[in-house]
Design a protein around this motif. Structure first.
Motif, mmCIF file in Angstrom:
data_model
loop_
_atom_site.group_PDB
_atom_site.id
_atom_site.type_symbol
_atom_site.label_atom_id
_atom_site.label_comp_id
_atom_site.label_asym_id
_atom_site.label_seq_id
_atom_site.Cartn_x
_atom_site.Cartn_y
_atom_site.Cartn_z
ATOM 1 N N TYR A 96 0.890 -1.148 -0.070
ATOM 2 C CA TYR A 96 -0.066 -0.095 -0.028
ATOM 3 C C TYR A 96 0.948 1.285 0.079
ATOM 4 O O TYR A 96 0.521 2.170 -0.696
ATOM 5 N N LYS A 97 1.996 1.333 0.726
ATOM 6 C CA LYS A 97 2.759 2.430 0.945
ATOM 7 C C LYS A 97 3.562 2.734 -0.514
ATOM 8 O O LYS A 97 3.313 3.848 -0.890
ATOM 9 N N PHE A 136 0.835 10.452 -2.155
ATOM 10 C CA PHE A 136 0.068 10.408 -0.936
ATOM 11 C C PHE A 136 0.625 9.708 -0.136
ATOM 12 O O PHE A 136 1.251 8.629 -0.245
ATOM 13 N N ASP A 137 0.439 9.835 1.500
ATOM 14 C CA ASP A 137 0.891 8.659 2.419
ATOM 15 C C ASP A 137 0.089 7.954 3.101
ATOM 16 O O ASP A 137 -1.047 8.611 3.072
ATOM 17 N N LEU A 159 -4.489 12.625 11.486
ATOM 18 C CA LEU A 159 -4.017 12.106 10.433
ATOM 19 C C LEU A 159 -4.518 12.855 9.219
ATOM 20 O O LEU A 159 -3.849 13.220 8.247
ATOM 21 N N PHE A 160 -6.045 13.133 9.204
ATOM 22 C CA PHE A 160 -6.423 13.928 8.211
ATOM 23 C C PHE A 160 -6.133 15.173 8.149
ATOM 24 O O PHE A 160 -5.609 16.033 7.063
ATOM 25 N N ASP A 161 -5.674 15.877 9.348
ATOM 26 C CA ASP A 161 -4.816 17.070 9.382
ATOM 27 C C ASP A 161 -3.725 17.255 8.766
ATOM 28 O O ASP A 161 -3.429 18.433 8.212
ATOM 29 N N ASN A 162 -3.058 16.101 8.537
ATOM 30 C CA ASN A 162 -1.821 16.258 7.864
ATOM 31 C C ASN A 162 -1.733 15.228 6.320
ATOM 32 O O ASN A 162 -0.801 15.034 5.757
ATOM 33 N N GLY A 163 -2.943 15.144 6.026
ATOM 34 C CA GLY A 163 -3.329 14.651 4.674
ATOM 35 C C GLY A 163 -2.568 13.219 4.535
ATOM 36 O O GLY A 163 -2.307 12.678 3.255
ATOM 37 N N ILE A 164 -2.646 12.473 5.621
ATOM 38 C CA ILE A 164 -2.348 11.106 5.478
ATOM 39 C C ILE A 164 -3.580 10.072 5.622
ATOM 40 O O ILE A 164 -4.432 10.535 6.186
#
Length: 385
Positions: free
Chosen positions: A88-89, A97-98, A125-130
């Motif tokens: 996935y990574k 994206f990560d 995690l949402f706040d950091n786009g992950i």
């Protein structure tokens, strides 16, 4: 409350792993992550619910899906989880994206404090786009202590983050009014009352732990949280966007009215029964017409062993589930109180406490659209001797 668009996408093992070789289907994974990248560009915050670790680890321990026991599956999950997340990574990085991993247990989702902790982690995690990838922690769960299917777990996450959509990708194109292999089976494009079709939803596949039945359970949980559910086939090209944009056939389970408060949604939507109460019919009828606290004098019988703070299922004497609520006492204490109605709480328990077994603020009266659990028949202790 976030104003972002949010979506939970659940995919099963049969979409991720080849059924014979038990190796990753990279073509499907690329199509999936490509769609997620486009959703993120459109302003969506996405949670991916992904099975697959057990399937990918079975070869390493020399087992097949059909003959693997619980210890085999735990070991396979431990081996397969890093393989799955590494894949996935790598693919996510191709699309810019990560990802992050969150492994949860039944207790994490049913316990209020841990539920909030997971919610806070997802928000950060949402706040950091992950993008979070969530799955049940199969390395530590047993048959008695596991959710058992990622469909309902996905619905709990959708409830947790107040998602707009829950997308359940599976091996068929949606719901039919009877098993699709039967002659004359008709496709269901849209439904509000999922209980209408529960009888037609039996069967699972070798790799997955859920079937259409658990998908309808998940849809019912989601719709009461204001989230629509889409059940669709997991294809390689645009598996998510093609259904969101109405380009191919799928079943839509609509959200029902205005969702209740987050507290009452959490109280109502359970993954497992902790315990149950059966009330006198007169008390049950009164409770439904005028919501009020449940007293120990209202109780006919107690099912299962539960602790203070557990969520109980509440039935009338006819076997109809009427409410769910958070108990102020454990099962032994409830029985003691109910069997000695003439004594005070302090006299019986040795400490002062609110006399109500369940208070009104910690209880939800079920409506006709909620799926009910069957009345317990085992470990049922009567109040009257």
């Amino acid at each position: 409350m976030s104003m972002s668009k949010r979506i939970v996408v659940k995919i099963g093992s049969s979409l991720l792993a080849h059924s014979q070789e038990l190796t990753l289907r990279y073509a499907f994974m690329h199509g999936l992550m490509s769609d997620i990248a486009r959703l993120k560009e459109q302003g969506y915050e996405v949670v991916l619910m992904s099975s697959g670790a057990v399937a990918l680890g079975l070869n390493a321990i020399g087992k097949s899906p059909e003959d693997a026991g619980i210890l085999d599956k735990q070991a396979a999950a431990a081996y397969g989880q890093p393989l799955l997340l590494n894949a996935y990574k790598q693919v996510a990085h191709e699309f810019g994206f990560d990802i992050a991993q969150i492994l949860v247990t039944l207790g994490d989702m049913e316990g209020r404090r841990r539920f909030i902790n997971i919610k806070n982690t997802l928000e950060r995690l949402f706040d950091n786009g992950i993008m979070p990838i969530v799955n049940e922690n199969d390395t530590v769960t047993t048959e008695e202590l596991r959710v058992g299917d990622n469909d309902r777990l996905a619905a709990k996450v959708a409830q947790m983050i107040q998602a707009d959509h829950l997308v359940l990708l599976t091996s068929i194109d949606g719901l039919y009014d009877r098993p699709p292999s039967e002659p004359g089976a008709e496709f269901i494009e849209k439904l509000e009352d999922v209980s209408t079709y529960l009888a037609a939803t039996t069967g699972t596949n070798a790799l997955g732990s859920g079937g259409m039945y658990t998908k309808l359970q998940a849809a019912n949980m989601a719709q009461h949280a204001g989230c629509s559910t889409i059940i669709a086939e997991g294809i390689i090209e645009n598996p998510i966007l093609s259904v969101l944009e109405g380009e191919r056939r799928h079943t839509l389970c609509t959200a029902i009215g205005t969702p209740a408060s987050a507290w009452k949604v959490w109280l109502t939507n359970r993954l497992q029964v902790a315990g149950s109460l059966i009330l006198k019919q007169s008390a049950a009828d009164e409770l439904v017409s005028t919501p009020q606290a449940i007293k120990h004098t209202d109780i006919v019988s107690v099912a299962d062993t539960f602790q203070k703070g557990d969520i109980l299922h509440i039935y009338d004497e006819k076997g109809q589930e009427i409410a769910r609520g958070l108990t102020n006492f454990g099962s032994d204490e409830v029985l003691l109180l109910a069997r000695h109605p003439e004594s005070t709480t302090a006299e019986l328990l040795g400490y002062s406490a609110v006399p109500d077994v369940i208070t009104t603020k910690n209880m939800v009266i079920l409506n006709d659209n909620h799926l009910s659990w069957e009345v317990p028949t085992e470990d049922l202790q009567q109040v009257a001797s």
